[in-house]
Scaffold this motif. Structure first.
Motif, PDB file in Angstrom:
ATOM      1  N   UNK A 242       0.833  -1.201   0.000  1.00 22.70           N
ATOM      2  CA  UNK A 242       0.000   0.000   0.000  1.00 22.70           C
ATOM      3  C   UNK A 242       0.869   1.253   0.000  1.00 22.70           C
ATOM      4  N   UNK A 243       1.788   1.345   0.957  1.00 21.22           N
ATOM      5  CA  UNK A 243       2.618   2.546   1.073  1.00 21.22           C
ATOM      6  C   UNK A 243       3.548   2.734  -0.115  1.00 21.22           C
ATOM      7  N   UNK A 244       3.962   1.635  -0.736  1.00 22.09           N
ATOM      8  CA  UNK A 244       4.844   1.766  -1.898  1.00 22.09           C
ATOM      9  C   UNK A 244       4.120   2.438  -3.059  1.00 22.09           C
ATOM     10  N   UNK A 245       2.808   2.257  -3.148  1.00 17.64           N
ATOM     11  CA  UNK A 245       2.030   2.933  -4.199  1.00 17.64           C
ATOM     12  C   UNK A 245       1.759   4.386  -3.830  1.00 17.64           C
ATOM     13  N   UNK A 246       1.277   4.602  -2.618  1.00 18.12           N
ATOM     14  CA  UNK A 246       0.903   5.967  -2.244  1.00 18.12           C
ATOM     15  C   UNK A 246       2.117   6.890  -2.154  1.00 18.12           C
ATOM     16  N   UNK A 247       3.285   6.341  -1.818  1.00 13.81           N
ATOM     17  CA  UNK A 247       4.485   7.181  -1.748  1.00 13.81           C
ATOM     18  C   UNK A 247       4.900   7.691  -3.125  1.00 13.81           C
ATOM     19  N   UNK A 248       4.444   7.016  -4.181  1.00 10.30           N
ATOM     20  CA  UNK A 248       4.697   7.464  -5.553  1.00 10.30           C
ATOM     21  C   UNK A 248       3.551   8.323  -6.083  1.00 10.30           C
ATOM     22  N   UNK A 249       2.594   8.637  -5.208  1.00  9.36           N
ATOM     23  CA  UNK A 249       1.444   9.436  -5.620  1.00  9.36           C
ATOM     24  C   UNK A 249       0.407   8.653  -6.397  1.00  9.36           C
ATOM     25  N   UNK A 250       0.443   7.319  -6.253  1.00 12.06           N
ATOM     26  CA  UNK A 250      -0.462   6.451  -6.997  1.00 12.06           C
ATOM     27  C   UNK A 250      -1.618   5.982  -6.122  1.00 12.06           C
ATOM     28  N   UNK A 251      -2.750   5.659  -6.716  1.00 15.92           N
ATOM     29  CA  UNK A 251      -3.872   5.133  -5.926  1.00 15.92           C
ATOM     30  C   UNK A 251      -3.589   3.717  -5.445  1.00 15.92           C
ATOM     31  N   UNK A 252      -4.280   3.317  -4.389  1.00 18.83           N
ATOM     32  CA  UNK A 252      -4.092   1.973  -3.847  1.00 18.83           C
ATOM     33  C   UNK A 252      -4.777   0.924  -4.717  1.00 18.83           C
ATOM     34  N   UNK A 253      -5.972   1.244  -5.223  1.00 23.90           N
ATOM     35  CA  UNK A 253      -6.717   0.264  -6.013  1.00 23.90           C
ATOM     36  C   UNK A 253      -7.717   0.999  -6.900  1.00 23.90           C
ATOM     37  N   UNK A 254      -7.531   0.905  -8.209  1.00 27.44           N
ATOM     38  CA  UNK A 254      -8.453   1.557  -9.141  1.00 27.44           C
ATOM     39  C   UNK A 254      -9.065   0.548 -10.122  1.00 27.44           C
ATOM     40  N   UNK A 255      -9.125  -0.710  -9.712  1.00 29.37           N
ATOM     41  CA  UNK A 255      -9.674  -1.730 -10.601  1.00 29.37           C
ATOM     42  C   UNK A 255     -11.184  -1.581 -10.761  1.00 29.37           C
ATOM     43  N   UNK A 256     -11.649  -1.840 -11.972  1.00 31.09           N
ATOM     44  CA  UNK A 256     -13.066  -1.779 -12.305  1.00 31.09           C
ATOM     45  C   UNK A 256     -13.536  -3.198 -12.622  1.00 31.09           C
ATOM     46  N   UNK A 257     -14.482  -3.700 -11.843  1.00 28.25           N
ATOM     47  CA  UNK A 257     -14.981  -5.057 -12.040  1.00 28.25           C
ATOM     48  C   UNK A 257     -16.264  -5.106 -12.859  1.00 28.25           C
ATOM     49  N   UNK A 258     -16.745  -3.953 -13.313  1.00 31.83           N
ATOM     50  CA  UNK A 258     -17.999  -3.964 -14.074  1.00 31.83           C
ATOM     51  C   UNK A 258     -17.893  -4.751 -15.385  1.00 31.83           C
TER      52      UNK A 258
END
Length: 199
Positions: free
Chosen positions: A109-125
């Motif tokens: 989690x922190x490795x993504x947010x430290x790069x300014x990235x979202x934690x989870x943006x997957x779309x299951x629709x």
């Protein structure tokens, strides 16, 4: 949704291959004669490093194999493979950048947010739409992720049961699994029984 269908014969047996374009291009593999309700289903997020190259940092490849084996063993079911979900939706280049930070001690989690990235943006629709195309109304979902259940149900696919899909904890994946349990709410009981001192 653009769809193309054919028969796909694999080492495990014969599947109905349903390629579909819904944003990205995805693939559903249907095995056997499908019921409308309580169909055994895996909605799998693309993970090139785990699915193709057998990376042990995550459990993705093991889950993909186990899900296909379970569907064939049952005699029917569907695996929906969602592309564009690499690194919980951040993409392959960004995911590899997070691996560097994880090697330095940050969790997934922190490795993504430290790069300014979202934690989870997957779309299951898209998964829900292709399941409806296959005539599926309700599923027994092979997943450890409560958010995936909520996403399918919010898109009109009833989840009648959650079927655990647990990969063994190991020294290579324990930090990743622990973060998924503690920070993302995944149901991963094998983390509790893993003894770091023994490894």
């Amino acid at each position: 949704m653009e769809i193309a269908e054919s028969t796909l014969v694999t080492r495990r047996g014969k599947f109905r291959s349903v390629a579909f374009r819904d944003g990205a291009e995805h693939l559903a593999l249907a095995h056997g004669r499908l019921r409308r309700d309580d169909v055994l289903v895996r909605v799998h997020s693309e993970c090139l490093t785990g699915d193709v190259f057998g990376a042990v940092r995550c459990e993705c490849g093991e889950q993909l194999d186990a899900a296909l084996d379970a569907i064939v063993c049952e005699g029917s079911g569907v695996l929906v493979y969602l592309r564009g979900h690499e690194g919980r939706g951040i993409g392959l280049v960004a995911k590899v950048r997070t691996h560097v930070l994880q090697d330095e001690g940050l969790d997934t989690v922190d490795s993504a947010t430290s790069l300014g990235l979202p934690v989870d943006v997957r779309d299951y629709s898209p998964a829900a739409r292709v399941l409806r195309h296959l005539g599926v109304r309700s599923v027994r979902l092979m997943s450890n992720n409560p958010d995936k259940i909520a996403a399918l149900e919010s898109n009109g696919i009833r989840v009648s049961a959650r079927v655990p899909l647990l990969a063994p904890a190991s020294p290579d994946n324990i930090r990743y699994l622990t973060a998924k349990r503690d920070r993302l709410g995944h149901v991963l009981p094998q983390v509790d029984t893993f003894d770091v001192a023994e490894h």
